[in-house]
Design a protein around this motif. Sequence first.
Motif, PDB file in Angstrom:
ATOM      1  N   TYR A  67       0.862  -1.180   0.000  1.00 55.33           N
ATOM      2  CA  TYR A  67       0.000   0.000   0.000  1.00 55.33           C
ATOM      3  C   TYR A  67       0.900   1.232   0.000  1.00 55.33           C
ATOM      4  O   TYR A  67       2.078   1.150   0.351  1.00 55.33           O
ATOM      5  CB  TYR A  67      -0.956   0.005   1.196  1.00 55.33           C
ATOM      6  N   GLU A  68       0.351   2.338  -0.414  1.00 55.23           N
ATOM      7  CA  GLU A  68       1.123   3.567  -0.538  1.00 55.23           C
ATOM      8  C   GLU A  68       1.632   4.003   0.836  1.00 55.23           C
ATOM      9  O   GLU A  68       0.884   4.069   1.799  1.00 55.23           O
ATOM     10  CB  GLU A  68       0.231   4.654  -1.145  1.00 55.23           C
ATOM     11  N   PHE A  73       7.831   0.491   0.154  1.00 56.48           N
ATOM     12  CA  PHE A  73       8.120   1.541  -0.815  1.00 56.48           C
ATOM     13  C   PHE A  73       8.967   2.670  -0.252  1.00 56.48           C
ATOM     14  O   PHE A  73       9.150   3.687  -0.915  1.00 56.48           O
ATOM     15  CB  PHE A  73       6.811   2.086  -1.386  1.00 56.48           C
ATOM     16  N   ASP A  74       9.488   2.504   0.976  1.00 56.09           N
ATOM     17  CA  ASP A  74      10.402   3.506   1.524  1.00 56.09           C
ATOM     18  C   ASP A  74      11.684   3.526   0.706  1.00 56.09           C
ATOM     19  O   ASP A  74      12.109   2.493   0.168  1.00 56.09           O
ATOM     20  CB  ASP A  74      10.763   3.184   2.977  1.00 56.09           C
ATOM     21  N   LEU A  80      15.667  -3.375  10.777  1.00 56.32           N
ATOM     22  CA  LEU A  80      15.074  -4.034  11.939  1.00 56.32           C
ATOM     23  C   LEU A  80      13.670  -4.540  11.624  1.00 56.32           C
ATOM     24  O   LEU A  80      13.303  -5.661  11.997  1.00 56.32           O
ATOM     25  CB  LEU A  80      15.036  -3.062  13.125  1.00 56.32           C
ATOM     26  N   MET A  81      12.889  -3.739  10.912  1.00 55.17           N
ATOM     27  CA  MET A  81      11.542  -4.169  10.537  1.00 55.17           C
ATOM     28  C   MET A  81      11.591  -5.345   9.557  1.00 55.17           C
ATOM     29  O   MET A  81      10.789  -6.273   9.649  1.00 55.17           O
ATOM     30  CB  MET A  81      10.759  -3.014   9.918  1.00 55.17           C
ATOM     31  N   LEU A  82      12.547  -5.308   8.638  1.00 54.44           N
ATOM     32  CA  LEU A  82      12.687  -6.433   7.707  1.00 54.44           C
ATOM     33  C   LEU A  82      13.061  -7.713   8.451  1.00 54.44           C
ATOM     34  O   LEU A  82      12.549  -8.794   8.143  1.00 54.44           O
ATOM     35  CB  LEU A  82      13.723  -6.109   6.635  1.00 54.44           C
ATOM     36  N   GLU A  83      13.947  -7.594   9.436  1.00 53.28           N
ATOM     37  CA  GLU A  83      14.325  -8.771  10.223  1.00 53.28           C
ATOM     38  C   GLU A  83      13.135  -9.297  11.021  1.00 53.28           C
ATOM     39  O   GLU A  83      12.982 -10.508  11.192  1.00 53.28           O
ATOM     40  CB  GLU A  83      15.492  -8.435  11.138  1.00 53.28           C
ATOM     41  N   ASP A 118      20.775 -20.440  10.892  1.00 53.65           N
ATOM     42  CA  ASP A 118      20.644 -19.143  10.249  1.00 53.65           C
ATOM     43  C   ASP A 118      20.423 -19.262   8.750  1.00 53.65           C
ATOM     44  O   ASP A 118      19.939 -18.324   8.132  1.00 53.65           O
ATOM     45  CB  ASP A 118      21.897 -18.309  10.500  1.00 53.65           C
ATOM     46  N   TYR A 119      20.796 -20.382   8.164  1.00 52.37           N
ATOM     47  CA  TYR A 119      20.674 -20.508   6.709  1.00 52.37           C
ATOM     48  C   TYR A 119      19.237 -20.349   6.238  1.00 52.37           C
ATOM     49  O   TYR A 119      18.978 -19.748   5.206  1.00 52.37           O
ATOM     50  CB  TYR A 119      21.258 -21.826   6.212  1.00 52.37           C
ATOM     51  N   LEU A 120      18.281 -20.869   7.006  1.00 53.20           N
ATOM     52  CA  LEU A 120      16.883 -20.755   6.602  1.00 53.20           C
ATOM     53  C   LEU A 120      16.401 -19.314   6.721  1.00 53.20           C
ATOM     54  O   LEU A 120      15.709 -18.808   5.840  1.00 53.20           O
ATOM     55  CB  LEU A 120      16.011 -21.683   7.437  1.00 53.20           C
ATOM     56  N   GLN A 121      16.804 -18.633   7.786  1.00 51.95           N
ATOM     57  CA  GLN A 121      16.433 -17.227   7.929  1.00 51.95           C
ATOM     58  C   GLN A 121      17.110 -16.380   6.860  1.00 51.95           C
ATOM     59  O   GLN A 121      16.517 -15.435   6.354  1.00 51.95           O
ATOM     60  CB  GLN A 121      16.785 -16.711   9.317  1.00 51.95           C
ATOM     61  N   ASP A 122      18.349 -16.719   6.520  1.00 47.76           N
ATOM     62  CA  ASP A 122      19.031 -15.994   5.445  1.00 47.76           C
ATOM     63  C   ASP A 122      18.308 -16.191   4.119  1.00 47.76           C
ATOM     64  O   ASP A 122      18.135 -15.245   3.346  1.00 47.76           O
ATOM     65  CB  ASP A 122      20.478 -16.468   5.305  1.00 47.76           C
ATOM     66  N   LEU A 123      17.866 -17.413   3.856  1.00 47.21           N
ATOM     67  CA  LEU A 123      17.127 -17.699   2.625  1.00 47.21           C
ATOM     68  C   LEU A 123      15.813 -16.919   2.583  1.00 47.21           C
ATOM     69  O   LEU A 123      15.464 -16.328   1.559  1.00 47.21           O
ATOM     70  CB  LEU A 123      16.855 -19.196   2.499  1.00 47.21           C
ATOM     71  N   ILE A 124      15.120 -16.885   3.705  1.00 45.76           N
ATOM     72  CA  ILE A 124      13.873 -16.121   3.783  1.00 45.76           C
ATOM     73  C   ILE A 124      14.151 -14.643   3.538  1.00 45.76           C
ATOM     74  O   ILE A 124      13.414 -13.974   2.809  1.00 45.76           O
ATOM     75  CB  ILE A 124      13.175 -16.346   5.138  1.00 45.76           C
ATOM     76  N   GLY A 125      15.238 -14.124   4.118  1.00 45.63           N
ATOM     77  CA  GLY A 125      15.602 -12.724   3.914  1.00 45.63           C
ATOM     78  C   GLY A 125      15.897 -12.409   2.461  1.00 45.63           C
ATOM     79  O   GLY A 125      15.470 -11.374   1.935  1.00 45.63           O
ATOM     80  N   VAL A 126      16.602 -13.307   1.792  1.00 44.25           N
ATOM     81  CA  VAL A 126      16.924 -13.092   0.382  1.00 44.25           C
ATOM     82  C   VAL A 126      15.662 -13.116  -0.467  1.00 44.25           C
ATOM     83  O   VAL A 126      15.464 -12.264  -1.347  1.00 44.25           O
ATOM     84  CB  VAL A 126      17.940 -14.162  -0.109  1.00 44.25           C
ATOM     85  N   ILE A 127      14.783 -14.076  -0.227  1.00 39.97           N
ATOM     86  CA  ILE A 127      13.546 -14.168  -0.997  1.00 39.97           C
ATOM     87  C   ILE A 127      12.666 -12.945  -0.738  1.00 39.97           C
ATOM     88  O   ILE A 127      12.071 -12.388  -1.662  1.00 39.97           O
ATOM     89  CB  ILE A 127      12.805 -15.481  -0.674  1.00 39.97           C
ATOM     90  N   LEU A 128      12.610 -12.496   0.537  1.00 38.03           N
ATOM     91  CA  LEU A 128      11.818 -11.312   0.869  1.00 38.03           C
ATOM     92  C   LEU A 128      12.369 -10.076   0.162  1.00 38.03           C
ATOM     93  O   LEU A 128      11.613  -9.305  -0.431  1.00 38.03           O
ATOM     94  CB  LEU A 128      11.797 -11.091   2.381  1.00 38.03           C
ATOM     95  N   ASN A 129      13.684  -9.882   0.211  1.00 41.77           N
ATOM     96  CA  ASN A 129      14.284  -8.723  -0.462  1.00 41.77           C
ATOM     97  C   ASN A 129      14.039  -8.763  -1.962  1.00 41.77           C
ATOM     98  O   ASN A 129      13.761  -7.733  -2.582  1.00 41.77           O
ATOM     99  CB  ASN A 129      15.778  -8.644  -0.176  1.00 41.77           C
ATOM    100  N   ASN A 130      14.144  -9.940  -2.562  1.00 40.85           N
ATOM    101  CA  ASN A 130      13.923 -10.070  -3.995  1.00 40.85           C
ATOM    102  C   ASN A 130      12.473  -9.736  -4.358  1.00 40.85           C
ATOM    103  O   ASN A 130      12.217  -9.017  -5.323  1.00 40.85           O
ATOM    104  CB  ASN A 130      14.273 -11.486  -4.454  1.00 40.85           C
ATOM    105  N   GLU A 131      11.533 -10.248  -3.569  1.00 38.38           N
ATOM    106  CA  GLU A 131      10.120  -9.982  -3.846  1.00 38.38           C
ATOM    107  C   GLU A 131       9.796  -8.501  -3.656  1.00 38.38           C
ATOM    108  O   GLU A 131       9.070  -7.914  -4.453  1.00 38.38           O
ATOM    109  CB  GLU A 131       9.238 -10.848  -2.930  1.00 38.38           C
ATOM    110  N   MET A 132      10.362  -7.905  -2.610  1.00 32.13           N
ATOM    111  CA  MET A 132      10.133  -6.475  -2.394  1.00 32.13           C
ATOM    112  C   MET A 132      10.726  -5.652  -3.529  1.00 32.13           C
ATOM    113  O   MET A 132      10.103  -4.701  -3.995  1.00 32.13           O
ATOM    114  CB  MET A 132      10.729  -6.037  -1.057  1.00 32.13           C
ATOM    115  N   TYR A 133      11.908  -6.017  -3.991  1.00 29.77           N
ATOM    116  CA  TYR A 133      12.538  -5.298  -5.101  1.00 29.77           C
ATOM    117  C   TYR A 133      11.684  -5.385  -6.363  1.00 29.77           C
ATOM    118  O   TYR A 133      11.454  -4.403  -7.051  1.00 29.77           O
ATOM    119  CB  TYR A 133      13.938  -5.857  -5.365  1.00 29.77           C
ATOM    120  N   ARG A 134      11.179  -6.573  -6.637  1.00 23.78           N
ATOM    121  CA  ARG A 134      10.350  -6.777  -7.827  1.00 23.78           C
ATOM    122  C   ARG A 134       9.079  -5.938  -7.759  1.00 23.78           C
ATOM    123  O   ARG A 134       8.691  -5.286  -8.730  1.00 23.78           O
ATOM    124  CB  ARG A 134      10.004  -8.269  -7.945  1.00 23.78           C
TER     125      ARG A 134
END
Length: 146
Positions: A67-68, A73-74, A80-83, A118-134
């Motif tokens: 949402y706007e 979209f920041d 911290l919020m992403l984590e 940590d590998y699973l959390q790292d994977l989730i972080g990467v997928i989240l960042n990629n989806e947010m970027y897209r």
Amino acid sequence: MDYKQEQIFRAQMDVAKMPFYMSYPMQNLYLTEMEYEKDMDRMKELYPKTVGRILECVEEECDKMEYEGSLMFDEYPDRLMLERIVDEIYQKVAEGDEDMEAEQYRGDRRPRRRRRGDYLQDLIGVILNNEMYRRRCRHRRCRRWW
């Protein structure tokens, strides 16, 4: 202007005529965006089951944030919020994964435990960042035209 210059000028002006609907690039942009989405969906089908489950949870969280004025979209999203979001997704995936392991090894007397780290959390972080970027890119492209 002499006769030769006038002929050159007219030759330059005789550009191939274009239909009126092709003069606006929005239609092509929309079709291109749809093609990107189809291609991304085809690639997502090739993900392993565990990653597919993570991706479902990530897309669900991103749908909530789309949402706007949201964190997504920041200009500089808060780490911290992403984590925190990654931790929430991790909890959902961990609960679902334990249920899947219980079903998978119901007949086996010694269930195998996968070591979580940590590998699973790292994977989730990467997928989240990629989806947010897209989604951010799609938001910027679409917002300009309509």
